[in-house]
Design a protein around this motif. Sequence first.
Motif, PDB file in Angstrom:
ATOM      1  N   ALA A 284       0.823  -1.215   0.000  1.00  0.00           N
ATOM      2  CA  ALA A 284       0.000   0.000   0.000  1.00  0.00           C
ATOM      3  C   ALA A 284       0.856   1.264   0.000  1.00  0.00           C
ATOM      4  O   ALA A 284       0.391   2.340  -0.398  1.00  0.00           O
ATOM      5  N   GLN A 285       2.113   1.138   0.441  1.00  0.00           N
ATOM      6  CA  GLN A 285       2.986   2.313   0.517  1.00  0.00           C
ATOM      7  C   GLN A 285       3.831   2.510  -0.734  1.00  0.00           C
ATOM      8  O   GLN A 285       4.555   3.498  -0.842  1.00  0.00           O
ATOM      9  N   VAL A 286       3.736   1.562  -1.677  1.00  0.00           N
ATOM     10  CA  VAL A 286       4.565   1.653  -2.876  1.00  0.00           C
ATOM     11  C   VAL A 286       4.282   2.918  -3.696  1.00  0.00           C
ATOM     12  O   VAL A 286       5.218   3.615  -4.109  1.00  0.00           O
ATOM     13  N   PRO A 287       3.002   3.274  -3.951  1.00  0.00           N
ATOM     14  CA  PRO A 287       2.752   4.517  -4.691  1.00  0.00           C
ATOM     15  C   PRO A 287       3.345   5.743  -4.010  1.00  0.00           C
ATOM     16  O   PRO A 287       3.912   6.629  -4.679  1.00  0.00           O
ATOM     17  N   THR A 288       3.250   5.794  -2.686  1.00  0.00           N
ATOM     18  CA  THR A 288       3.825   6.920  -1.949  1.00  0.00           C
ATOM     19  C   THR A 288       5.339   6.951  -2.098  1.00  0.00           C
ATOM     20  O   THR A 288       5.950   8.016  -2.271  1.00  0.00           O
ATOM     21  N   ALA A 289       5.961   5.755  -2.050  1.00  0.00           N
ATOM     22  CA  ALA A 289       7.415   5.669  -2.188  1.00  0.00           C
ATOM     23  C   ALA A 289       7.863   6.153  -3.566  1.00  0.00           C
ATOM     24  O   ALA A 289       8.834   6.922  -3.682  1.00  0.00           O
TER      25      ALA A 289
END
Length: 521
Positions: A284-289
């Motif tokens: 879930a944090q990949v787009p933010t990364a």
Amino acid sequence: MTSVPTTAPPQPGVLESIELSINSVFDPISTGLSNIVFYEVTVLGADFPLIVGWLILAGVLFTLYFGFVQFRSIGLALRIVRGRYTRRDEPGEITHFQALASALSGTVGLGNIAGVGVAVTIGGPGATFWMIVAGLLSMATKFVECTLGVKYREVHPDGTVSGGPMHYLRIGVAERIPNAFGRGLGKVLAAGAAVMILFFGVAGGNMFQANQTFAQLRNVTGGETGLLGSGGAAFVFGLLLAALVGAVVFGGIKSVGAVTGRLVPAMAIVYVTACLVVIAVNIAQVPTAFGLILSGAFSAEGVVGGALGAMIVGFQRAAFSNEAGLGSSPIAHSAVRTRNPATEGYVALIEPFVDTVVICTMTALTIVIAGTPFWQQAQATAFASGGSDVADGVLITSDAFATVLPWFPYVLAVAVFLFAVSTIITWGYYGQKAWTYLFGKNVVSERVYQTVFCFFVVVGSVLTLGSVLDFADAVLFLLAFFNILGLYVLAPVVKKEVRAFRAKLASGEVTEVEPSERAML
């Protein structure tokens, strides 16, 4: 009045004194050379090392000159790696796959683990974007130099092969500029490249690997209060590692190819799998990364040098990782079995993609997604010191893995050790070829070199990271200066080889070989 007795500070032991002495001698040499090589000019308010621009320019120009070969020829490159166009009886020592594995063993390793940790600490997440760009551009550079490595290699009477920039710069430049100036220029470039390969083999391919391996092993055995935390532990570790390395480097490229052909794929799979696990758990944090990576590439705040600093660090660490433009990989690739030099150019362009675009990006994503307090503190310290105080990159990466796989730092310690050994023995081979070019090929000369090389395994184990990294970067970019200058002169030779091989494919002169006759994996 009674005087109060004072306690004298504890005196270092013999082994610790040796470690301190080594650091005191090496530190000023490293700092002085780094200041000379990385001469900076001010660009958009940030300091820009001219030598970094030299490397960027080469990737851009070769990409354009060869019509984006790295994007058009991946399929052909993979078929060549699998031995579809190469017979067993063709001249050379090792298969296309073994040449690729040997070269990758000199690139896939601590540059991907510790180097990326350093990059995203000094340059922030945005440095990742520039590492990817550098990796894609450097595929074209690697294509050029490895084609030349095979074109101008020397096959010795005993069947062994010598190749690399020492050969294609000396012979190729003299052919392209057939006068006294051309011969002189070729000899100067070749000698300069050979000397820098020796120095980088000792620093980046040897000492950096030993240094960061010891850092990770000490970390998983209790840190400064653990088994390897005592004074002299690094020295003893260096002796043991040197003994292991020496047992392999005395065997030549066949020994190197046999070891790395098994070590590198296995450890790369373990490492990449662990990266994927961490990324999957935090999917879930990949787009933010990715958002941080993209935004940080152009508007980096709180990192050394801002956005331009992120780009500089990204290209520096990518160059350290994939070695495109250095002339090192052509030494391994020149030993391949083939009659068509361009085939190995196609194989070689796979290296920066695997090394930098895939593995470095996975490492960076793992660190950014984990966002550990240790990494955040390391960033703040690096920013406050202007980049002079950087935590061990391998510990930053290890800490990121531990957020999802608490036991993985122990596995990483094994992976780091094996990656380091494979890189050290490959660079031991590279350095030996440069040594014999400069001082002659005979048993005594080779044994002297091998002994000196193993000695610096010990030196690297006890030095501080900053000293090793500064020295390694300096000689790396000096090597790139000599090599790339020659590549510009010889680019038309590569284009001629490419056209000749393509014509053979089109006419049917070169066809796919029957499986029973192939030089297989």
